[in-house]
Design a protein around this motif. Structure first.
Motif, PDB file in Angstrom:
ATOM      1  N   ASN A 109     -10.978 -12.335  -6.690  1.00 50.94           N
ATOM      2  CA  ASN A 109     -10.966 -11.167  -5.954  1.00 50.94           C
ATOM      3  C   ASN A 109      -9.541 -11.105  -5.356  1.00 50.94           C
ATOM      4  O   ASN A 109      -8.726 -12.094  -5.294  1.00 50.94           O
ATOM      5  N   VAL A 110      -9.169  -9.792  -4.730  1.00 55.51           N
ATOM      6  CA  VAL A 110      -8.086  -9.934  -4.184  1.00 55.51           C
ATOM      7  C   VAL A 110      -8.204  -9.468  -2.494  1.00 55.51           C
ATOM      8  O   VAL A 110      -8.990  -8.641  -2.358  1.00 55.51           O
ATOM      9  N   ILE A 111      -6.942  -9.587  -1.786  1.00 54.89           N
ATOM     10  CA  ILE A 111      -6.985  -8.996  -0.540  1.00 54.89           C
ATOM     11  C   ILE A 111      -5.521  -8.416  -0.512  1.00 54.89           C
ATOM     12  O   ILE A 111      -4.508  -8.927  -0.865  1.00 54.89           O
ATOM     13  N   VAL A 112      -5.861  -7.163   0.010  1.00 56.55           N
ATOM     14  CA  VAL A 112      -4.515  -6.220  -0.145  1.00 56.55           C
ATOM     15  C   VAL A 112      -3.996  -5.980   1.413  1.00 56.55           C
ATOM     16  O   VAL A 112      -4.964  -5.451   2.019  1.00 56.55           O
ATOM     17  N   GLU A 113      -2.765  -5.959   1.522  1.00 55.01           N
ATOM     18  CA  GLU A 113      -2.380  -5.397   3.012  1.00 55.01           C
ATOM     19  C   GLU A 113      -1.085  -4.358   2.622  1.00 55.01           C
ATOM     20  O   GLU A 113      -0.394  -4.481   1.717  1.00 55.01           O
ATOM     21  N   ILE A 114      -1.303  -3.479   3.171  1.00 54.31           N
ATOM     22  CA  ILE A 114      -0.470  -1.892   3.125  1.00 54.31           C
ATOM     23  C   ILE A 114       0.055  -1.760   4.543  1.00 54.31           C
ATOM     24  O   ILE A 114      -0.637  -1.713   5.467  1.00 54.31           O
ATOM     25  N   ARG A 115       1.463  -2.110   4.418  1.00 53.33           N
ATOM     26  CA  ARG A 115       2.299  -1.849   5.915  1.00 53.33           C
ATOM     27  C   ARG A 115       3.205  -0.679   5.868  1.00 53.33           C
ATOM     28  O   ARG A 115       4.024  -0.540   4.700  1.00 53.33           O
ATOM     29  N   ALA A 116       3.143   0.216   6.705  1.00 58.63           N
ATOM     30  CA  ALA A 116       4.052   1.272   6.801  1.00 58.63           C
ATOM     31  C   ALA A 116       5.523   0.634   7.072  1.00 58.63           C
ATOM     32  O   ALA A 116       5.786  -0.001   7.714  1.00 58.63           O
ATOM     33  N   GLY A 117       6.483   1.270   6.378  1.00 65.14           N
ATOM     34  CA  GLY A 117       7.682   0.712   6.555  1.00 65.14           C
ATOM     35  C   GLY A 117       8.834   1.634   6.967  1.00 65.14           C
ATOM     36  O   GLY A 117       8.539   2.293   8.101  1.00 65.14           O
ATOM     37  N   HIS A 196      12.499  13.786   2.353  1.00 66.89           N
ATOM     38  CA  HIS A 196      12.761  12.509   3.264  1.00 66.89           C
ATOM     39  C   HIS A 196      12.169  11.267   2.302  1.00 66.89           C
ATOM     40  O   HIS A 196      11.531  11.373   1.340  1.00 66.89           O
ATOM     41  N   THR A 197      12.930  10.257   2.441  1.00 66.66           N
ATOM     42  CA  THR A 197      12.437   9.045   1.708  1.00 66.66           C
ATOM     43  C   THR A 197      11.905   8.018   2.741  1.00 66.66           C
ATOM     44  O   THR A 197      12.420   7.583   3.641  1.00 66.66           O
ATOM     45  N   SER A 198      10.461   7.651   2.443  1.00 63.68           N
ATOM     46  CA  SER A 198       9.969   6.563   3.288  1.00 63.68           C
ATOM     47  C   SER A 198       9.303   5.696   2.406  1.00 63.68           C
ATOM     48  O   SER A 198       9.361   5.520   1.024  1.00 63.68           O
ATOM     49  N   THR A 199       8.982   4.374   2.908  1.00 63.80           N
ATOM     50  CA  THR A 199       8.411   3.384   2.236  1.00 63.80           C
ATOM     51  C   THR A 199       7.235   2.758   2.878  1.00 63.80           C
ATOM     52  O   THR A 199       6.959   2.838   4.044  1.00 63.80           O
ATOM     53  N   SER A 200       6.497   1.942   2.050  1.00 60.97           N
ATOM     54  CA  SER A 200       5.281   1.073   2.265  1.00 60.97           C
ATOM     55  C   SER A 200       5.457  -0.167   1.579  1.00 60.97           C
ATOM     56  O   SER A 200       5.764   0.054   0.602  1.00 60.97           O
ATOM     57  N   THR A 201       5.022  -1.158   2.195  1.00 57.14           N
ATOM     58  CA  THR A 201       4.769  -2.652   1.772  1.00 57.14           C
ATOM     59  C   THR A 201       3.407  -2.868   1.218  1.00 57.14           C
ATOM     60  O   THR A 201       2.656  -2.723   2.161  1.00 57.14           O
ATOM     61  N   VAL A 202       3.442  -3.266  -0.017  1.00 56.93           N
ATOM     62  CA  VAL A 202       2.105  -3.527  -0.526  1.00 56.93           C
ATOM     63  C   VAL A 202       2.104  -5.250  -0.706  1.00 56.93           C
ATOM     64  O   VAL A 202       2.950  -5.860  -1.602  1.00 56.93           O
ATOM     65  N   ALA A 203       1.048  -5.940  -0.130  1.00 56.49           N
ATOM     66  CA  ALA A 203       0.995  -7.453  -0.458  1.00 56.49           C
ATOM     67  C   ALA A 203      -0.425  -7.717  -1.162  1.00 56.49           C
ATOM     68  O   ALA A 203      -1.343  -7.123  -0.476  1.00 56.49           O
ATOM     69  N   VAL A 204      -0.478  -8.479  -2.454  1.00 55.86           N
ATOM     70  CA  VAL A 204      -1.529  -8.726  -3.075  1.00 55.86           C
ATOM     71  C   VAL A 204      -1.741 -10.010  -2.921  1.00 55.86           C
ATOM     72  O   VAL A 204      -1.024 -10.860  -3.540  1.00 55.86           O
ATOM     73  N   MET A 205      -2.751 -10.510  -2.333  1.00 56.96           N
ATOM     74  CA  MET A 205      -3.217 -12.028  -2.460  1.00 56.96           C
ATOM     75  C   MET A 205      -4.759 -12.259  -3.364  1.00 56.96           C
ATOM     76  O   MET A 205      -5.211 -11.525  -3.014  1.00 56.96           O
ATOM     77  N   PRO A 206      -4.437 -13.423  -3.969  1.00 61.07           N
ATOM     78  CA  PRO A 206      -5.756 -13.772  -4.620  1.00 61.07           C
ATOM     79  C   PRO A 206      -6.591 -14.424  -3.525  1.00 61.07           C
ATOM     80  O   PRO A 206      -6.185 -15.211  -2.462  1.00 61.07           O
ATOM     81  N   GLU A 207      -8.118 -13.826  -3.491  1.00 64.74           N
ATOM     82  CA  GLU A 207      -9.052 -14.346  -2.576  1.00 64.74           C
ATOM     83  C   GLU A 207      -9.119 -16.161  -2.520  1.00 64.74           C
ATOM     84  O   GLU A 207      -9.486 -16.406  -3.804  1.00 64.74           O
ATOM     85  N   ALA A 208      -8.892 -16.941  -1.807  1.00 68.24           N
ATOM     86  CA  ALA A 208      -9.136 -18.298  -1.802  1.00 68.24           C
ATOM     87  C   ALA A 208     -10.438 -18.621  -1.473  1.00 68.24           C
ATOM     88  O   ALA A 208     -11.019 -18.122  -0.581  1.00 68.24           O
ATOM     89  N   GLU A 209     -10.886 -19.672  -2.147  1.00 65.97           N
ATOM     90  CA  GLU A 209     -12.177 -20.058  -1.908  1.00 65.97           C
ATOM     91  C   GLU A 209     -11.858 -21.570  -0.981  1.00 65.97           C
ATOM     92  O   GLU A 209     -10.957 -21.961  -0.884  1.00 65.97           O
ATOM     93  N   ASP A 210     -13.221 -22.013  -0.655  1.00 67.20           N
ATOM     94  CA  ASP A 210     -12.980 -23.410   0.497  1.00 67.20           C
ATOM     95  C   ASP A 210     -12.498 -24.375  -0.575  1.00 67.20           C
ATOM     96  O   ASP A 210     -11.761 -25.278   0.227  1.00 67.20           O
ATOM     97  N   VAL A 211     -12.615 -24.397  -1.758  1.00 66.43           N
ATOM     98  CA  VAL A 211     -12.080 -25.602  -2.440  1.00 66.43           C
ATOM     99  C   VAL A 211     -10.575 -25.472  -2.612  1.00 66.43           C
ATOM    100  O   VAL A 211      -9.766 -26.640  -2.809  1.00 66.43           O
TER     101      VAL A 211
END
Length: 357
Positions: A109-117, A196-211
């Motif tokens: 699964n993934v965790i996604v972070e979107i940040r306004a730039g 106008h030109t604007s940006t957003s940054t997307v970061a996609v991370m795999p969901e880590a398990e306890d192991v």
């Protein structure tokens, strides 16, 4: 390559025999592990069996051409042989792709972070639209979306949004979305009609398990508080929000979308594990910089990957120089054409690198 394929075929048959063993069936953990291995190997085994069948068809057609004098039969044999040769070429390419090393995180699964730039309120509005786009894409693929935290700007925009996507193969497709997304349009607040030109940054991370990641609780500080922003009954009236600080890395996670403090705490730790795992992945990728550069979609998050130009109705994927004139459907979650093209380009780059060796 074919010696390896024969070994895989033998191993696949052994797996099938094991899976029908009552002892294995009763050991659920082992049974699930073997089932997963069988499912992973099935596309490759089916492609190789089809390759062998096409080869056999060519041999049979050659035998007919040697023995048969009837012209109609000879013509049919020639047609069969031509089709089989074409099929073999297709299958060889398919097998090479299936033999490429698989990213061990692809099934996660993934965790996604979107940040306004850059771009202030307009960037925040675009970030909210990206969140909607990914939510709709997840819906199309029958994945589940779960919001972890959101920081709004008061006019419907998101300064930052963190959410989880749960579903089969989520990381295998979503990993190509990491990077800077650029929007070009006339903001509603612009009276002069200027683009106008604007940006957003997307970061996609795999969901880590306890192991994958072990967290020392002595390294963490947990603060509880009232949730801010929009919320349902109890969300804003109890100390349910959790701020988790990981002191060695300085990572701070804020989770507020659940009614209970316990649920928010659990979400915060899930996100922390994934962030720490992502940091470890980044270290490994930096150590293999040359290989990383050869692959599409695993580049630096500061890289501008895509432009959404609303006046022209186009979306341009810069990594593979793909331009599509269907911005409305893309913003409604129709991302498969872009992601499929990125996957094909990534596979082509890996095959080219493999052929160099």
């Amino acid at each position: 390559m074919f010696d390896r394929l024969e070994d895989i075929l033998i191993h696949f048959e052994e797996l099938q025999a094991e899976l029908s063993n009552p002892e294995v069936i009763n050991d659920q953990k082992r049974f699930r592990r073997l089932m997963k291995e069988q499912n992973d190997l099935t596309p490759l085994v089916e492609a190789y069996q089809a390759y062998k069948a096409a080869n056999q068809n060519i041999e049979d057609s050659l035998a007919i051409l040697e023995e048969e004098t009837d012209e109609d039969m000879r013509e049919l044999a020639k047609e069969e042989m031509a089709e089989s040769k074409k099929r073999i070429e297709e299958l060889e390419q398919e097998i090479k792709i299936l033999l490429l090393p698989k990213d061990p995180n692809d099934d996660k699964n993934v965790i996604v972070e979107i940040r306004a730039g850059a771009g202030g309120d307009e960037a925040a509005l675009f970030s909210a639209e990206l969140y909607r786009m990914y939510s709709m894409y997840a819906e199309r693929r029958h994945w589940k979306t779960e919001l972890v935290s959101v920081s709004e700007n008061g006019i419907g925009g998101f300064k930052e949004a963190v959410f989880m996507i749960t579903g089969a193969g989520a990381y295998s497709r979503m990993k190509y979305e990491s990077g800077v997304h650029r929007v070009q349009r006339v903001p509603e607040t612009e009276s002069g009609g200027r683009i106008h030109t604007s940006t957003s940054t997307v970061a996609v991370m795999p969901e880590a398990e306890d192991v994958d990641v072990q967290i020392d609780m002595n390294d963490c500080r947990i603060d509880v508080m009232r949730a801010s922003g929009n919320g349902g009954q109890c969300v804003n009236t109890t100390d349910s929000a959790v701020r988790l600080t990981h002191m060695p890395t300085g990572i701070v996670i804020y989770s507020q979308t659940e009614k209970s403090q316990l649920q928010n705490k659990e979400k915060a730790f899930r996100l922390l594990r994934s962030k720490l795992y992502d940091l470890e992945l980044e270290k490994r990728q930096n150590a293999e910089a040359a290989e990383r550069r050869s692959q599409i979609g695993t580049g630096d998050r500061s890289e501008k990957i895509r432009t959404y130009n609303f006046p022209q109705g186009r979306v341009t994927e810069h990594r593979i120089k793909l331009t599509l004139y269907k911005i409305d459907s893309i913003m409604d979650g129709d991302l498969d054409e872009i992601i499929d093209s990125l996957i094909a380009a990534d596979q082509a780059a890996k095959l080219a690198k493999m052929n160099e060796v």
